[in-house]
Design a protein around this motif. Structure first.
Motif, PDB file in Angstrom:
ATOM      1  N   ASP A 142       0.998  -1.206   0.101  1.00  0.00           N
ATOM      2  CA  ASP A 142      -0.102  -0.042   0.044  1.00  0.00           C
ATOM      3  C   ASP A 142       0.882   1.240  -0.047  1.00  0.00           C
ATOM      4  OD1 ASP A 142      -2.439  -1.403  -0.044  1.00  0.00           O
ATOM      5  OD2 ASP A 142      -2.795  -1.255   2.272  1.00  0.00           O
ATOM      6  N   HIS A 143       1.880   1.168   0.781  1.00  0.00           N
ATOM      7  CA  HIS A 143       2.622   2.558   1.083  1.00  0.00           C
ATOM      8  C   HIS A 143       4.170   2.594   0.702  1.00  0.00           C
ATOM      9  CE1 HIS A 143      -0.811   3.892   3.195  1.00  0.00           C
ATOM     10  NE2 HIS A 143      -1.036   2.855   3.867  1.00  0.00           N
ATOM     11  N   GLN A 144       4.630   1.339   0.403  1.00  0.00           N
ATOM     12  CA  GLN A 144       6.153   1.169  -0.280  1.00  0.00           C
ATOM     13  C   GLN A 144       6.691   1.583   1.226  1.00  0.00           C
ATOM     14  OE1 GLN A 144       7.340   3.043  -3.872  1.00  0.00           O
ATOM     15  NE2 GLN A 144       5.569   2.034  -4.797  1.00  0.00           N
ATOM     16  N   LEU A 145       6.514   1.055   2.186  1.00  0.00           N
ATOM     17  CA  LEU A 145       6.846   1.214   3.705  1.00  0.00           C
ATOM     18  C   LEU A 145       6.885  -0.018   4.522  1.00  0.00           C
ATOM     19  CD1 LEU A 145       7.707   3.233   5.973  1.00  0.00           C
ATOM     20  CD2 LEU A 145       5.222   3.350   6.270  1.00  0.00           C
ATOM     21  N   LEU A 146       8.270  -0.340   5.055  1.00  0.00           N
ATOM     22  CA  LEU A 146       8.158  -1.566   6.113  1.00  0.00           C
ATOM     23  C   LEU A 146       8.433  -0.801   7.210  1.00  0.00           C
ATOM     24  CD1 LEU A 146      10.578  -4.056   3.816  1.00  0.00           C
ATOM     25  CD2 LEU A 146       8.042  -4.326   4.708  1.00  0.00           C
ATOM     26  N   PRO A 147       7.366  -0.762   8.236  1.00  0.00           N
ATOM     27  CA  PRO A 147       7.570  -0.319   9.810  1.00  0.00           C
ATOM     28  C   PRO A 147       8.713  -0.955  10.494  1.00  0.00           C
ATOM     29  CG  PRO A 147       5.480  -0.784   9.003  1.00  0.00           C
ATOM     30  CD  PRO A 147       6.181  -1.533   7.916  1.00  0.00           C
ATOM     31  N   ASP A 148       9.494  -0.106  11.053  1.00  0.00           N
ATOM     32  CA  ASP A 148      10.313  -0.430  12.009  1.00  0.00           C
ATOM     33  C   ASP A 148       9.686  -1.344  13.175  1.00  0.00           C
ATOM     34  OD1 ASP A 148      12.596   0.610  10.512  1.00  0.00           O
ATOM     35  OD2 ASP A 148      12.975   2.162  12.034  1.00  0.00           O
ATOM     36  N   SER A 149       8.405  -0.814  13.615  1.00  0.00           N
ATOM     37  CA  SER A 149       7.610  -1.452  14.523  1.00  0.00           C
ATOM     38  C   SER A 149       7.422  -3.072  14.431  1.00  0.00           C
ATOM     39  CB  SER A 149       6.454  -0.639  14.757  1.00  0.00           C
ATOM     40  OG  SER A 149       5.830  -0.393  13.690  1.00  0.00           O
ATOM     41  N   ILE A 150       7.502  -3.116  12.990  1.00  0.00           N
ATOM     42  CA  ILE A 150       7.348  -4.728  12.666  1.00  0.00           C
ATOM     43  C   ILE A 150       8.643  -5.331  12.552  1.00  0.00           C
ATOM     44  CG2 ILE A 150       6.293  -6.217  11.149  1.00  0.00           C
ATOM     45  CD1 ILE A 150       4.031  -4.684  10.775  1.00  0.00           C
ATOM     46  N   THR A 151       9.493  -4.711  11.594  1.00  0.00           N
ATOM     47  CA  THR A 151      10.647  -5.429  11.222  1.00  0.00           C
ATOM     48  C   THR A 151      11.680  -5.823  12.486  1.00  0.00           C
ATOM     49  OG1 THR A 151      11.783  -3.483  10.529  1.00  0.00           O
ATOM     50  CG2 THR A 151      10.666  -4.843   8.876  1.00  0.00           C
ATOM     51  N   GLY A 180      22.209 -10.353   6.371  1.00  0.00           N
ATOM     52  CA  GLY A 180      21.124  -9.947   5.636  1.00  0.00           C
ATOM     53  C   GLY A 180      21.004  -8.407   5.349  1.00  0.00           C
ATOM     54  N   TYR A 181      21.284  -7.781   6.438  1.00  0.00           N
ATOM     55  CA  TYR A 181      21.356  -6.110   6.263  1.00  0.00           C
ATOM     56  C   TYR A 181      22.533  -5.826   5.343  1.00  0.00           C
ATOM     57  CZ  TYR A 181      21.054  -1.261   7.756  1.00  0.00           C
ATOM     58  OH  TYR A 181      20.770   0.107   7.584  1.00  0.00           O
ATOM     59  N   LEU A 182      23.597  -6.153   5.527  1.00  0.00           N
ATOM     60  CA  LEU A 182      25.032  -5.732   4.550  1.00  0.00           C
ATOM     61  C   LEU A 182      24.487  -6.346   3.080  1.00  0.00           C
ATOM     62  CD1 LEU A 182      27.642  -6.506   6.933  1.00  0.00           C
ATOM     63  CD2 LEU A 182      26.736  -4.262   6.379  1.00  0.00           C
ATOM     64  N   ILE A 183      23.948  -7.549   2.779  1.00  0.00           N
ATOM     65  CA  ILE A 183      23.785  -7.843   1.434  1.00  0.00           C
ATOM     66  C   ILE A 183      22.979  -6.764   0.667  1.00  0.00           C
ATOM     67  CG2 ILE A 183      22.765  -9.457   0.053  1.00  0.00           C
ATOM     68  CD1 ILE A 183      23.656 -11.671   2.010  1.00  0.00           C
ATOM     69  N   LEU A 184      21.853  -6.462   1.232  1.00  0.00           N
ATOM     70  CA  LEU A 184      20.975  -5.429   0.564  1.00  0.00           C
ATOM     71  C   LEU A 184      21.493  -4.228   0.473  1.00  0.00           C
ATOM     72  CD1 LEU A 184      17.263  -6.690   1.273  1.00  0.00           C
ATOM     73  CD2 LEU A 184      18.861  -7.301  -0.826  1.00  0.00           C
ATOM     74  N   TRP A 185      22.315  -3.714   1.766  1.00  0.00           N
ATOM     75  CA  TRP A 185      22.779  -2.385   1.775  1.00  0.00           C
ATOM     76  C   TRP A 185      23.981  -2.427   0.605  1.00  0.00           C
ATOM     77  CZ3 TRP A 185      27.916  -0.662   2.631  1.00  0.00           C
ATOM     78  CH2 TRP A 185      27.999   0.590   2.872  1.00  0.00           C
ATOM     79  N   PHE A 205      16.540  -3.964   3.862  1.00  0.00           N
ATOM     80  CA  PHE A 205      17.524  -4.258   4.575  1.00  0.00           C
ATOM     81  C   PHE A 205      17.320  -5.075   6.044  1.00  0.00           C
ATOM     82  CE2 PHE A 205      19.824  -0.089   2.914  1.00  0.00           C
ATOM     83  CZ  PHE A 205      19.285  -0.559   1.776  1.00  0.00           C
ATOM     84  N   LYS A 206      16.511  -4.159   6.952  1.00  0.00           N
ATOM     85  CA  LYS A 206      15.871  -4.674   8.081  1.00  0.00           C
ATOM     86  C   LYS A 206      15.062  -5.748   8.141  1.00  0.00           C
ATOM     87  CE  LYS A 206      15.850   0.205   9.280  1.00  0.00           C
ATOM     88  NZ  LYS A 206      15.002   1.275   9.872  1.00  0.00           N
ATOM     89  N   LEU A 207      14.411  -6.003   6.931  1.00  0.00           N
ATOM     90  CA  LEU A 207      13.633  -7.278   6.961  1.00  0.00           C
ATOM     91  C   LEU A 207      14.074  -8.557   6.789  1.00  0.00           C
ATOM     92  CD1 LEU A 207      10.803  -8.640   6.830  1.00  0.00           C
ATOM     93  CD2 LEU A 207      10.616  -7.893   4.584  1.00  0.00           C
ATOM     94  N   LEU A 208      15.191  -8.205   5.706  1.00  0.00           N
ATOM     95  CA  LEU A 208      16.193  -9.480   5.392  1.00  0.00           C
ATOM     96  C   LEU A 208      16.966  -9.766   6.796  1.00  0.00           C
ATOM     97  CD1 LEU A 208      17.120 -11.583   3.366  1.00  0.00           C
ATOM     98  CD2 LEU A 208      18.777  -9.792   2.550  1.00  0.00           C
ATOM     99  N   ALA A 209      17.579  -8.681   7.366  1.00  0.00           N
ATOM    100  CA  ALA A 209      18.231  -8.885   8.585  1.00  0.00           C
ATOM    101  C   ALA A 209      17.407  -9.825   9.619  1.00  0.00           C
ATOM    102  CB  ALA A 209      18.736  -7.621   9.315  1.00  0.00           C
ATOM    103  N   ALA A 210      16.212  -9.365   9.760  1.00  0.00           N
ATOM    104  CA  ALA A 210      15.500 -10.153  10.636  1.00  0.00           C
ATOM    105  C   ALA A 210      15.088 -11.489  10.252  1.00  0.00           C
ATOM    106  CB  ALA A 210      13.898  -9.578  10.745  1.00  0.00           C
ATOM    107  N   LEU A 211      14.940 -11.885   8.880  1.00  0.00           N
ATOM    108  CA  LEU A 211      14.656 -13.214   8.395  1.00  0.00           C
ATOM    109  C   LEU A 211      16.159 -13.995   8.477  1.00  0.00           C
ATOM    110  CD1 LEU A 211      12.945 -12.332   5.066  1.00  0.00           C
ATOM    111  CD2 LEU A 211      11.955 -13.236   7.243  1.00  0.00           C
ATOM    112  N   GLY A 212      17.095 -13.385   8.289  1.00  0.00           N
ATOM    113  CA  GLY A 212      18.324 -14.029   8.650  1.00  0.00           C
ATOM    114  C   GLY A 212      18.581 -14.307  10.161  1.00  0.00           C
ATOM    115  N   ALA A 213      18.172 -13.501  10.990  1.00  0.00           N
ATOM    116  CA  ALA A 213      17.976 -13.846  12.377  1.00  0.00           C
ATOM    117  C   ALA A 213      17.276 -15.099  12.820  1.00  0.00           C
ATOM    118  CB  ALA A 213      17.564 -12.695  13.291  1.00  0.00           C
ATOM    119  N   TRP A 214      16.124 -15.440  12.005  1.00  0.00           N
ATOM    120  CA  TRP A 214      15.288 -16.399  12.195  1.00  0.00           C
ATOM    121  C   TRP A 214      15.842 -17.741  11.665  1.00  0.00           C
ATOM    122  CZ3 TRP A 214      10.437 -17.150  14.473  1.00  0.00           C
ATOM    123  CH2 TRP A 214       9.804 -16.281  14.872  1.00  0.00           C
TER     124      TRP A 214
END
Length: 281
Positions: A142-151, A180-185, A205-214
């Motif tokens: 909807d907004h092209q936005l990934l909220p920090d409060s989720i990632t 995860g963060y550095l790759i997309l960065w 970046f933050k979303l892929l970092a989160a997925l890498g953490a999982w």
């Protein structure tokens, strides 16, 4: 069987709440940004008593057209939409198909997590991650936005679970978050320096970092390849069907979210199957 019925019920209820998050969280964020900017500019900020409280819990949900509050019996996940034939009982306005779809997806994520892991902590964690990714993907669409409060909570939750090796060893999870963060960065800056344009946002970046953490760093290639392949297919299809302009950006978050959740459930099996298929195992 009862466990699966419980998972469906919980998933539907969570999906109903996710509809609220998807709609309200971007509005809340925009309000916070405006207040912050007004404060930096030295302008008076509207006091809390001057406006109706607006958060994930207040006010009650209402029809966007007639503003009629939605009663409890009209807000039963999926069932109310079916009984009301997809329309508001007050004004007859059509209710978006997204609402029952998100509720249904919430249930599907619950059932798949339970089917994959059984009634265990990994199943609960995978379902919770799936719900968070569903909300993030819808907001990004909807907004092209990934909220920090989720990632960011998702990132810390992944590391917390992997303290006990639920999905990956802790060391692999920490490296996965960093990588995860550095790759997309690196992809972002390579693209920007080459073309002068921004190819993605920091939320990716933050979303892929989160997925890498999982999942641990070992599953990052699976996530990136799946997300890139599906994203390319969808993007090319939209352009060829003239539903999307060539210069119009397509959010990458939904593809990352989908690929990441698949990797949580079946990442090791996908990696092993690929290695066997290519004779590298």
């Amino acid at each position: 069987m009862l466990t699966f019925f419980a998972a469906i019920a919980v998933g539907l209820v969570v999906g109903s709440f996710l509809n609220v998050v998807i709609h309200r969280l971007p509005i809340m964020m925009e309000s916070e940004w405006r207040a912050h900017c007004a404060g930096l500019a030295g302008k008076a900020v509207e006091s809390a008593g001057d406006a109706e409280p607006y958060d994930l819990w207040r006010p009650r949900s209402r029809c966007p057209k007639c503003k009629r509050p939605i009663r409890a019996h009209e807000n039963i996940p999926l069932l109310s939409w079916i009984l009301q034939k997809g329309r508001c009982r007050g004004c007859g306005e059509r209710i978006s198909l997204r609402y029952p779809l998100v509720e249904l997806l919430g249930a599907v994520l619950s059932v798949l997590a339970l089917w994959r892991f059984g009634p265990t902590l990994p199943a609960l964690g995978a379902a919770a991650l799936g719900w968070a990714l569903l909300a993030a993907a819808a907001i990004d669409l909807d907004h092209q936005l990934l909220p920090d409060s989720i990632t960011l909570p998702a990132l810390w939750a992944g590391l917390a679970l992997n303290l006990f090796g639920v999905f990956a060893p802790l060391q692999a999870a920490v490296v996965g978050a960093m990588a995860g963060y550095l790759i997309l960065w690196l992809v972002y800056w390579t693209f920007k320096l080459t073309t002068g344009k921004e190819g993605m946002g920091y939320g990716d970046f933050k979303l892929l970092a989160a997925l890498g953490a999982w999942t641990g760093w070992q599953q990052l290639p699976v996530i990136i390849l799946l997300a890139s392949a599906v994203g390319a297919i969808v993007g090319i299809s939209l352009v060829l069907s003239h539903r999307h302009g060539r210069s119009q950006p397509i959010p990458f978050g939904p593809f990352l979210a989908c690929a990441g959740w698949i990797a949580v459930l079946w990442g090791p099996a996908i990696s092993s199957g690929y290695l066997r298929l290519t004779g590298m195992e």
